[in-house]
Motif scaffolding. Structure first.
Motif, mmCIF file in Angstrom:
data_model
loop_
_atom_site.group_PDB
_atom_site.id
_atom_site.type_symbol
_atom_site.label_atom_id
_atom_site.label_comp_id
_atom_site.label_asym_id
_atom_site.label_seq_id
_atom_site.Cartn_x
_atom_site.Cartn_y
_atom_site.Cartn_z
ATOM 1 N N ILE A 1 41.270 18.918 111.535
ATOM 2 C CA ILE A 1 41.641 17.897 110.555
ATOM 3 C C ILE A 1 41.009 18.259 109.216
ATOM 4 O O ILE A 1 39.998 18.975 109.164
ATOM 5 C CB ILE A 1 41.182 16.501 111.045
ATOM 6 N N THR A 2 41.577 17.757 108.126
ATOM 7 C CA THR A 2 41.002 18.029 106.814
ATOM 8 C C THR A 2 39.988 16.948 106.455
ATOM 9 O O THR A 2 40.034 15.806 106.955
ATOM 10 C CB THR A 2 42.082 18.066 105.718
ATOM 11 N N VAL A 3 39.086 17.298 105.568
ATOM 12 C CA VAL A 3 38.106 16.332 105.067
ATOM 13 C C VAL A 3 38.825 15.197 104.347
ATOM 14 O O VAL A 3 38.434 14.023 104.451
ATOM 15 C CB VAL A 3 37.090 17.034 104.155
ATOM 16 N N ALA A 4 39.911 15.526 103.631
ATOM 17 C CA ALA A 4 40.674 14.492 102.921
ATOM 18 C C ALA A 4 41.284 13.495 103.910
ATOM 19 O O ALA A 4 41.291 12.274 103.659
ATOM 20 C CB ALA A 4 41.768 15.135 102.079
ATOM 21 N N GLN A 5 41.810 13.980 105.032
ATOM 22 C CA GLN A 5 42.360 13.074 106.035
ATOM 23 C C GLN A 5 41.266 12.192 106.634
ATOM 24 O O GLN A 5 41.479 11.001 106.893
ATOM 25 C CB GLN A 5 43.047 13.883 107.138
ATOM 26 N N LEU A 6 40.103 12.775 106.858
ATOM 27 C CA LEU A 6 38.988 11.990 107.385
ATOM 28 C C LEU A 6 38.577 10.895 106.408
ATOM 29 O O LEU A 6 38.254 9.776 106.825
ATOM 30 C CB LEU A 6 37.808 12.904 107.701
ATOM 31 N N GLU A 7 38.609 11.217 105.116
ATOM 32 C CA GLU A 7 38.283 10.194 104.116
ATOM 33 C C GLU A 7 39.264 9.034 104.198
ATOM 34 O O GLU A 7 38.874 7.865 104.108
ATOM 35 C CB GLU A 7 38.297 10.798 102.719
ATOM 36 N N ASP A 8 40.562 9.366 104.382
ATOM 37 C CA ASP A 8 41.567 8.301 104.510
ATOM 38 C C ASP A 8 41.311 7.435 105.739
ATOM 39 O O ASP A 8 41.716 6.269 105.782
ATOM 40 C CB ASP A 8 42.968 8.912 104.614
ATOM 41 N N LEU A 9 40.645 8.009 106.738
ATOM 42 C CA LEU A 9 40.332 7.265 107.953
ATOM 43 C C LEU A 9 38.978 6.561 107.872
ATOM 44 O O LEU A 9 38.516 5.982 108.862
ATOM 45 C CB LEU A 9 40.346 8.218 109.151
ATOM 46 N N GLY A 10 38.349 6.658 106.724
ATOM 47 C CA GLY A 10 37.097 5.942 106.529
ATOM 48 C C GLY A 10 35.848 6.772 106.689
ATOM 49 O O GLY A 10 34.736 6.221 106.671
ATOM 50 N N VAL A 11 35.971 8.068 106.834
ATOM 51 C CA VAL A 11 34.800 8.937 106.986
ATOM 52 C C VAL A 11 34.464 9.536 105.624
ATOM 53 O O VAL A 11 35.249 10.332 105.093
ATOM 54 C CB VAL A 11 35.058 10.058 108.004
ATOM 55 N N PRO A 12 33.336 9.205 105.031
ATOM 56 C CA PRO A 12 32.982 9.782 103.733
ATOM 57 C C PRO A 12 32.901 11.310 103.819
ATOM 58 O O PRO A 12 32.481 11.866 104.841
ATOM 59 C CB PRO A 12 31.612 9.173 103.421
ATOM 60 N N SER A 13 33.287 11.993 102.754
ATOM 61 C CA SER A 13 33.288 13.457 102.776
ATOM 62 C C SER A 13 31.887 14.004 103.031
ATOM 63 O O SER A 13 31.727 14.988 103.763
ATOM 64 C CB SER A 13 33.846 14.005 101.459
#
Length: 321
Positions: free
Chosen positions: A22-34
């Protein structure tokens, strides 16, 4: 998913990924800070960084498919897999070498560059991909030539092009046309090898044999044509055949053992040659590479000997596919 709940919902994170990638950007959209994503990729933490902005949600050695998914996420939605990876996914019987890069084609206007195990090539001739197992793959003809352009030695180019023709049913004419349409960069050796294949070479050894034959200065033989006796009975399909003097050249492996079908078939073939009065030169493939001058000399001597005896009544037939 909120920033407070993502840590408890590992299954949901994995479900949003591509086989755990998964990308860091997708994780951010899921609520995971970069910053959290990158921190969890440090030694001893549960994730790992595959490429800039791309992580694997577990530790351990990534599978080839996970590396491929990471490459496609890194390259973006227009990325197309080419080279050996594309060929392999479409039927090429080769294992991936350790450290073998994944070669991506991207539109020329993008700025993405090669990184880690990903080789990025920007092109104005982005092919329409073949989609297999949800992967965007360059068509076989384009993929094999993209790999050949990167090679600098004749032998691996011969091997790859011969395998593409045999295993992937890539036509020599299609390969030549694609080569002419593309860049001249890295095209000289593939062009020479394709000329050899166009003359009838069915394997890397036969392509090498053509190069050795050119050393002899003898008349050009025909390659992979059937020969028959005067009554039309099949004799053999020699790798090379000099019709004027009825000389056959066979590139034979020495790795047969008594009792194996291959060894028995070779003996039967040689017996048919002898019964028909055909002169035969047999060469093991390794000598084409290690002793090309000596092999060329043997061919010249055999040709002269064949020319000095009456030609047997042997008939050249059609090419055997």
């Amino acid at each position: 998913m909120t920033r407070r709940s993502w840590a408890r919902d590992a299954e949901e994170l994995f479900g949003a990924s591509r086989r755990g990638v998964i990308t860091v950007a997708q994780l951010e959209d899921l609520g995971v800070p970069s910053r959290t994503s990158y921190r969890r990729c440090r030694p001893g933490q549960p994730w790992q960084r595959l490429l800039p902005g791309v992580v694997l949600l577990r530790t351990g050695t990534p599978t080839r498919r996970q590396l491929l998914e990471g490459a496609l996420l890194y390259g973006g939605s227009e990325a197309v897999v080419t080279g050996l990876e594309s060929c392999r996914r479409q039927g090429l019987k080769r294992e991936a070498r350790p450290g073998e890069p994944i070669h991506l084609l991207l539109p020329a206007h993008l700025k993405t560059t090669s990184s880690g195990y990903v080789l990025v090539e920007r092109t104005t001739r982005l092919p329409a991909p073949v989609t297999l197992d949800e992967l965007p793959l360059a068509p076989v003809v384009r993929a094999v030539l993209d790999e050949c352009r990167r090679l600098t030695e004749r032998a691996p180019i011969r091997a790859l092009l011969a395998e593409a023709v045999q295993q992937l049913k890539a036509g020599p004419a299609e390969l030549s046309a694609e080569l002419e349409q593309g860049s001249d960069r890295g095209s000289a050796l593939p062009r020479e090898v394709l000329r050899e294949i166009g003359k009838g070479a069915r394997s890397p050894a036969e392509a090498a044999a053509m190069a050795v034959w050119r050393r002899t200065g003898l008349p050009e033989p025909v390659w992979n044509f059937e020969i028959c006796d005067e009554r039309g009975r099949y004799i053999a399909t020699p790798d090379a055949w000099c019709d004027a003097v009825a000389l056959a050249w066979e590139i034979d492996s020495y790795e047969f053992h008594f009792g194996q079908p291959g060894y028995a078939a070779t003996l039967e073939r040689n017996n048919r040659y002898a019964a028909a009065g055909v002169a035969v030169v047999q060469t093991v493939p390794s000598r084409l590479r290690t002793e090309p001058r000596a092999v060329a000399g043997e061919l010249v001597l055999a040709y002269r000997a064949a020319a000095n005896r009456p030609r047997p009544p042997v008939v050249l037939s059609g090419r055997r596919e």
